[in-house]
Design a protein around this motif. Structure first.
Motif, PDB file in Angstrom:
ATOM      1  N   PHE A  55     -53.803 -26.662  16.020  1.00  0.00           N
ATOM      2  CA  PHE A  55     -54.021 -25.226  15.806  1.00  0.00           C
ATOM      3  C   PHE A  55     -55.520 -24.959  15.716  1.00  0.00           C
ATOM      4  CE2 PHE A  55     -54.445 -21.352  13.264  1.00  0.00           C
ATOM      5  CZ  PHE A  55     -53.520 -20.514  13.885  1.00  0.00           C
ATOM      6  N   TYR A  57     -58.569 -21.886  15.887  1.00  0.00           N
ATOM      7  CA  TYR A  57     -58.693 -20.436  15.740  1.00  0.00           C
ATOM      8  C   TYR A  57     -60.155 -20.025  15.584  1.00  0.00           C
ATOM      9  CZ  TYR A  57     -59.592 -21.132  10.752  1.00  0.00           C
ATOM     10  OH  TYR A  57     -60.154 -21.506   9.560  1.00  0.00           O
ATOM     11  N   GLN A  91     -52.164 -22.678  19.748  1.00  0.00           N
ATOM     12  CA  GLN A  91     -51.398 -23.796  19.189  1.00  0.00           C
ATOM     13  C   GLN A  91     -51.046 -24.732  20.321  1.00  0.00           C
ATOM     14  OE1 GLN A  91     -50.345 -24.925  15.975  1.00  0.00           O
ATOM     15  NE2 GLN A  91     -49.931 -26.657  17.345  1.00  0.00           N
ATOM     16  N   GLN A 103     -49.291 -24.400  25.532  1.00  0.00           N
ATOM     17  CA  GLN A 103     -49.844 -23.843  24.311  1.00  0.00           C
ATOM     18  C   GLN A 103     -49.357 -22.418  24.089  1.00  0.00           C
ATOM     19  OE1 GLN A 103     -54.130 -23.908  24.631  1.00  0.00           O
ATOM     20  NE2 GLN A 103     -54.195 -22.405  26.269  1.00  0.00           N
TER      21      GLN A 103
END
Length: 437
Positions: A55, A57, A91, A103
């Protein structure tokens, strides 16, 4: 057929201009920097744990302040402020499924302070706006889903497929960054089709990108054309209510080198089968409209042998069907310089100029409204101004006091705001702030 044929010559010309051995493509000086070290760092070890589980971000804050320093339609001083928080994430599913490059991709944006200097001070609101002093103004204070999609690759990673609730910026027209505060200098011109949205508005769709050569990619897709997409009721909606038809984008993108320096070039067309009404003849409807866009972004100098410092030049163009789109065409040119001063190698200097031509069908409709109202005086509240062209410019300098903070003061000049020659030219001072968490 002539345009695609000509576009296919682009990589041939580039390969002829490039040396036999070129470095890896590096878009830093073009404006595509790697994310900086965030304010919150490793978040007490939470970020590495998330990364280890696939993950990744980026959490960021952006604000844009604009002050009318002189001129414009309304001379009363006003400091307009907007801001937003954004979370963009992926992800990784390949490690769990074995599907190549599988993903989940997502984007959530929270916008605040519905404060627009362009509409409040700069232009005559009896015509549609054609530029914004704060490009991130979205018309609402709202939290919405920008996109949520599934993607994977095929054919040894040459083909990428994406499907879900998507936004055009995931695939199309991404060769010029959105670093200026003025809208016409923000990225490419495909949004001027007024049939799909930038950044934080989603619709259903699916896209394919195929890497024809290491430098050349062909992109296409089918996307929903939804008149409710930007409404508050659609912020988190999975519904297709409001769908009017399909958007069929097709783009050719080249990322290559010229004289050993990286560049990005594109040529795209967007077909729309949703019904659109003629801006002048209300009884005329069109079921097939088009929008053409193109651009280039080329590094032209390198400072001191550092590939992350130097000058780049960009140009972009968007041309619409003037019968049904009130902005006929927009073209913009800009210069960016990263690391002009040795003491500040990560700072940026930017200068951009835009030209906007409004639709003659839209202007004729405005003139017709004046005939119906029986008014000829621009000062009459019932008068509909006749839009023509605008020329806008912006100069900015961006610096980082610390790695996670960017401050970007800028100066804008507006000639004929909104395309109305009766409106006084305007000066705007701005400050754009970006924080990476």
């Amino acid at each position: 057929m002539k345009i695609p044929s000509a576009a296919l010559l682009i990589p041939l010309l580039f390969s002829a201009a490039a040396p036999a051995v070129t470095p890896a493509w590096n878009g830093t000086v073009l404006g595509f920097e790697a994310p900086p070290a965030p304010l919150l760092g490793e978040m007490l070890g939470i970020r590495p744990i998330l990364t280890n589980h696939g993950f990744n971000y980026q959490l960021g804050y952006l604000s844009q302040l604009a002050l009318n320093a002189g001129g414009g339609y309304n001379h009363d001083s006003h400091a307009a402020y907007i801001d937003q928080f954004s979370l963009t994430f992926t992800q990784d599913l390949e490690r769990y499924t074995g599907i190549p490059d599988a993903q989940i991709e997502g984007n959530i944006v929270n916008r605040n302070h519905n404060d627009n200097l362009t509409l409040k001070r700069l232009q005559d609101n009896r015509v549609n706006f054609n530029d914004l002093a704060q490009e991130s103004y979205g018309g609402q204070s709202i939290t919405r889903l920008g996109w949520l999609t599934f993607a994977r690759s095929f054919d040894q990673r040459r083909l990428t497929w994406r499907v879900g609730l998507m936004n055009k910026v995931q695939t199309f027209d991404q060769i010029i960054p959105c670093d200026f505060q003025m809208l016409t200098q923000c990225g490419g011109k495909s949004a001027n089709s007024l049939s799909w949205n930038n950044w934080n508005v989603h619709t259903w769709g699916t896209t394919l990108s195929y890497r024809l050569t290491p430098a050349l990619t062909l992109k296409g897709g089918i996307m929903e054309q939804n008149s409710y997409a930007a409404d508050r009721s659609h912020a988190w909606s999975w519904s297709t209510k409001g769908s009017k038809g399909m958007l069929l984008p097709l783009e050719l993108e080249a990322r290559t080198h010229v004289n050993g320096l990286p560049g990005a070039y594109n040529l795209g067309v967007l077909f729309n089968n949703a019904t659109r009404t003629d801006l002048y003849r209300a009884q005329a409807e069109y079921h097939r409209t088009w929008f053409l866009y193109s651009g280039l972004n080329q590094q032209v100098t390198q400072r001191g042998g550092d590939p992350d410092r130097g000058m780049s030049l960009s140009w972009s163009l968007g041309v619409a069907d003037p019968r049904s789109t009130y902005i006929h065409y927009t073209t913009a040119a800009s210069m960016r310089y990263r690391g002009l001063f040795d003491a500040r190698p990560d700072d940026w200097l930017g200068l951009g100029v835009s030209y906007i031509e409004m639709s003659n069908h839209y202007a004729r409709n405005q003139a017709y409204q004046n005939e119906v109202q029986g008014v000829t005086d621009y000062g009459n509240a019932l008068y509909s101004p006749l839009p023509g062209h605008s020329i806008n410019a912006e100069l900015y300098y961006r610096f980082r006091p610390v790695g996670w903070l960017e401050l970007q003061p800028g100066l804008q000049y507006w000639h004929h705001p909104g395309g109305v020659r009766e409106t006084q030219d305007a000066w705007v001072t701005g400050l754009k702030t970006v924080i990476s968490f």
